[in-house]
Design an enzyme around this catalytic site. Sequence first.
Site, PDB file in Angstrom:
ATOM      1  N   LEU A   1      26.139  35.255  37.784  1.00 39.66           N
ATOM      2  CA  LEU A   1      25.174  34.181  37.469  1.00 39.66           C
ATOM      3  C   LEU A   1      25.729  33.233  36.408  1.00 39.66           C
ATOM      4  O   LEU A   1      24.987  32.388  35.880  1.00 39.66           O
ATOM      5  CB  LEU A   1      23.847  34.783  36.986  1.00 39.66           C
ATOM      6  CG  LEU A   1      23.165  35.775  37.946  1.00 39.66           C
ATOM      7  CD1 LEU A   1      21.843  36.255  37.363  1.00 39.66           C
ATOM      8  CD2 LEU A   1      22.947  35.143  39.314  1.00 39.66           C
TER       9      LEU A   1
ATOM     10  N   TYR B   1      30.424  47.129  23.323  1.00 39.34           N
ATOM     11  CA  TYR B   1      29.113  46.508  23.541  1.00 39.34           C
ATOM     12  C   TYR B   1      28.150  47.095  22.506  1.00 39.34           C
ATOM     13  O   TYR B   1      27.809  48.280  22.573  1.00 39.34           O
ATOM     14  CB  TYR B   1      28.575  46.779  24.956  1.00 39.34           C
ATOM     15  CG  TYR B   1      29.314  46.118  26.106  1.00 39.34           C
ATOM     16  CD1 TYR B   1      30.256  45.099  25.885  1.00 39.34           C
ATOM     17  CD2 TYR B   1      29.071  46.485  27.418  1.00 39.34           C
ATOM     18  CE1 TYR B   1      30.924  44.504  26.941  1.00 39.34           C
ATOM     19  CE2 TYR B   1      29.729  45.882  28.484  1.00 39.34           C
ATOM     20  CZ  TYR B   1      30.663  44.895  28.235  1.00 39.34           C
ATOM     21  OH  TYR B   1      31.318  44.297  29.293  1.00 39.34           O
TER      22      TYR B   1
ATOM     23  N   GLY C   1      23.661  33.457  33.453  1.00 40.25           N
ATOM     24  CA  GLY C   1      22.254  33.035  33.655  1.00 40.25           C
ATOM     25  C   GLY C   1      22.150  31.566  34.034  1.00 40.25           C
ATOM     26  O   GLY C   1      21.065  31.054  34.302  1.00 40.25           O
TER      27      GLY C   1
ATOM     28  N   SER D   1      20.798  30.121  38.111  1.00 44.59           N
ATOM     29  CA  SER D   1      19.484  30.761  38.282  1.00 44.59           C
ATOM     30  C   SER D   1      18.421  29.686  38.154  1.00 44.59           C
ATOM     31  O   SER D   1      18.727  28.541  37.816  1.00 44.59           O
ATOM     32  CB  SER D   1      19.269  31.836  37.205  1.00 44.59           C
ATOM     33  OG  SER D   1      18.907  31.235  35.976  1.00 44.59           O
TER      34      SER D   1
HETATM   35  N1  LIG Z   1      35.279  42.704  32.154  1.00 40.78           N
HETATM   36  C1  LIG Z   1      34.817  41.742  31.396  1.00 40.78           C
HETATM   37  O1  LIG Z   1      35.579  41.050  30.723  1.00 40.78           O
HETATM   38  C2  LIG Z   1      33.342  41.479  31.342  1.00 40.78           C
HETATM   39  C3  LIG Z   1      32.876  40.360  30.667  1.00 40.78           C
HETATM   40  C4  LIG Z   1      31.504  40.107  30.660  1.00 40.78           C
HETATM   41  C5  LIG Z   1      30.644  40.989  31.303  1.00 40.78           C
HETATM   42  N2  LIG Z   1      31.123  42.087  31.935  1.00 40.78           N
HETATM   43  C6  LIG Z   1      30.214  43.027  32.632  1.00 40.78           C
HETATM   44  O2  LIG Z   1      29.489  42.292  33.603  1.00 40.78           O
HETATM   45  C7  LIG Z   1      28.088  42.487  33.420  1.00 40.78           C
HETATM   46  C8  LIG Z   1      27.361  41.234  33.814  1.00 40.78           C
HETATM   47  O3  LIG Z   1      27.510  40.307  32.752  1.00 40.78           O
HETATM   48  P1  LIG Z   1      27.488  38.776  32.838  1.00 40.78           P
HETATM   49  O4  LIG Z   1      26.914  38.280  31.604  1.00 40.78           O
HETATM   50  O5  LIG Z   1      28.835  38.319  33.142  1.00 40.78           O
HETATM   51  O6  LIG Z   1      26.501  38.535  34.080  1.00 40.78           O
HETATM   52  P2  LIG Z   1      25.824  37.241  34.635  1.00 40.78           P
HETATM   53  O7  LIG Z   1      25.210  37.672  35.915  1.00 40.78           O
HETATM   54  O8  LIG Z   1      26.743  36.089  34.677  1.00 40.78           O
HETATM   55  O9  LIG Z   1      24.713  36.847  33.556  1.00 40.78           O
HETATM   56  C9  LIG Z   1      23.805  37.783  33.107  1.00 40.78           C
HETATM   57  C10 LIG Z   1      22.704  37.032  32.357  1.00 40.78           C
HETATM   58  O10 LIG Z   1      21.956  36.266  33.283  1.00 40.78           O
HETATM   59  C11 LIG Z   1      20.582  36.399  32.996  1.00 40.78           C
HETATM   60  N3  LIG Z   1      19.950  37.036  34.153  1.00 40.78           N
HETATM   61  C12 LIG Z   1      19.991  38.311  34.572  1.00 40.78           C
HETATM   62  N4  LIG Z   1      19.280  38.493  35.681  1.00 40.78           N
HETATM   63  C13 LIG Z   1      18.783  37.307  35.948  1.00 40.78           C
HETATM   64  C14 LIG Z   1      17.981  36.869  36.964  1.00 40.78           C
HETATM   65  N5  LIG Z   1      17.553  37.696  37.936  1.00 40.78           N
HETATM   66  N6  LIG Z   1      17.656  35.555  36.971  1.00 40.78           N
HETATM   67  C15 LIG Z   1      18.087  34.737  36.010  1.00 40.78           C
HETATM   68  N7  LIG Z   1      18.869  35.117  34.996  1.00 40.78           N
HETATM   69  C16 LIG Z   1      19.207  36.395  34.978  1.00 40.78           C
HETATM   70  C17 LIG Z   1      20.407  37.316  31.852  1.00 40.78           C
HETATM   71  O11 LIG Z   1      20.166  36.599  30.666  1.00 40.78           O
HETATM   72  P3  LIG Z   1      18.816  36.825  29.835  1.00 40.78           P
HETATM   73  O12 LIG Z   1      18.612  38.296  29.787  1.00 40.78           O
HETATM   74  O13 LIG Z   1      19.102  36.190  28.535  1.00 40.78           O
HETATM   75  O14 LIG Z   1      17.762  36.121  30.642  1.00 40.78           O
HETATM   76  C18 LIG Z   1      21.737  38.031  31.776  1.00 40.78           C
HETATM   77  O15 LIG Z   1      22.072  38.358  30.474  1.00 40.78           O
HETATM   78  C19 LIG Z   1      27.948  42.874  31.958  1.00 40.78           C
HETATM   79  O16 LIG Z   1      26.775  43.582  31.714  1.00 40.78           O
HETATM   80  C20 LIG Z   1      29.183  43.689  31.743  1.00 40.78           C
HETATM   81  O17 LIG Z   1      28.950  45.010  32.186  1.00 40.78           O
HETATM   82  C21 LIG Z   1      32.459  42.323  31.972  1.00 40.78           C
END
Ligand SMILES: NC(=O)c1ccc[n+]([C@@H]2O[C@H](COP(=O)([O-])OP(=O)(O)OC[C@H]3O[C@@H](n4cnc5c(N)ncnc54)[C@H](OP(=O)(O)O)[C@@H]3O)[C@@H](O)[C@H]2O)c1
Length: 332
Positions: free
Chosen positions: A206, A56, A209, A212
């Site tokens: 989410l 990351y 995002g 949302s």
């Molecule tokens: N193991 C794996 O392969 C893998 C893959 C991906 C992620 N991950 C982990 O999972 C975590 C979560 O990642 P994800 O991207 O998958 O999570 P997600 O919950 O699907 O999306 C997160 C995105 O949603 C938006 N967001 C966050 N809080 C919000 C809210 N309260 N209301 C509306 N939009 C919101 C943000 O975008 P904006 O900031 O642009 O608004 C944020 O970047 C990562 O940080 C990482 O640690 C693991």
Amino acid sequence: MQQIPLGRHGPIVSAFGLGCMGMSGGYGPADDAECIATIHAALEAGITMIDTADFYGMGQNEMLIREALKGGKRERAFLAVKFGSMRGPDLKILGDDGRPQAAKNFLAYSLRRLGTDYVDLYQPSRVDPAVPIEDTIGAIADMVKAGYVRHIGVSETSATTLRRAQATHPIAALQIEYSLFSRFIERDILPTARELGIALVAYGVLSGGLISDRAQAAKSAASEIRSRKPRFSDENFSRNVSLVEALGQIAREKGVTTAQLAFAWIKSRGEDVVPLIGARRRDQLKEALGAVDLKLTPADLARIEQAAPAAAVAGTRYQPAALAHMDSEHAA
Ligand SMILES: NC(=O)c1ccc[n+]([C@@H]2O[C@H](COP(=O)([O-])OP(=O)(O)OC[C@H]3O[C@@H](n4cnc5c(N)ncnc54)[C@H](OP(=O)(O)O)[C@@H]3O)[C@@H](O)[C@H]2O)c1
């Protein structure tokens, strides 16, 4: 914040974790000071699990976490680190490296960048198809014996690989995508994790995002991750937004936001599911934390299923070429 065992015999961690990926690019530029304030706010709220990966921001995310945990906060955190995904200088994905010597080498760098002498949970981010999972897990088990790693996790594995990993060394957690829009794990992977007593760390709650009240803004913001997600493509987005709007209607009737509904739904899947909150700002974290005590009734759950059946979601969670290499997408 409730504290729960991570898996049947695992350590005690917070019922929600903070995922730090978005703090180091991927979703567009982030403000370091605000990211550090978000980590502090998470710790204050009782979140211990801080999830990162060495790739990351190509190490930047770990250095940011190091900065945030200065001044005696390291012991309050449960650091979950993924490794193995390789990128070139242009950040293009080159594949995964799960060789034993690579795992140990990746860990050496992570420990230095995080400013710690141990990692709480160490996990290959993907299964390297060229290396038996036993070899990768065996190398991490050596690092457990040596005191550099406390617990072992895996990410995006199939049920079969999960069994093989567990037969090599106790596995505390499986990190995998799981949300209202991504329910593929319910068939084999989740039941297997439960049978083996392995916790489920859910990411993508989410759907980047999308689930949302700010789906449109998320689509418009420049983001390398979303540009690669089929569910955000012009072709699929409007169909998906209509599902999000149906969820939004239920959320409004309950006096919560759509994101809060999504977090309450994932939490309703079981005590052994630890959702990652992908916040990079305090307002996002605060919104997600608003769902911690939100309980959905059986009637709510039935309405949610009807409003947004996973089968109605347009587009796969990753691009087909990426899915083809993911162990979790294999039938067994
Ligand atoms: N193991 C794996 O392969 C893998 C893959 C991906 C992620 N991950 C982990 O999972 C975590 C979560 O990642 P994800 O991207 O998958 O999570 P997600 O919950 O699907 O999306 C997160 C995105 O949603 C938006 N967001 C966050 N809080 C919000 C809210 N309260 N209301 C509306 N939009 C919101 C943000 O975008 P904006 O900031 O642009 O608004 C944020 O970047 C990562 O940080 C990482 O640690 C693991």
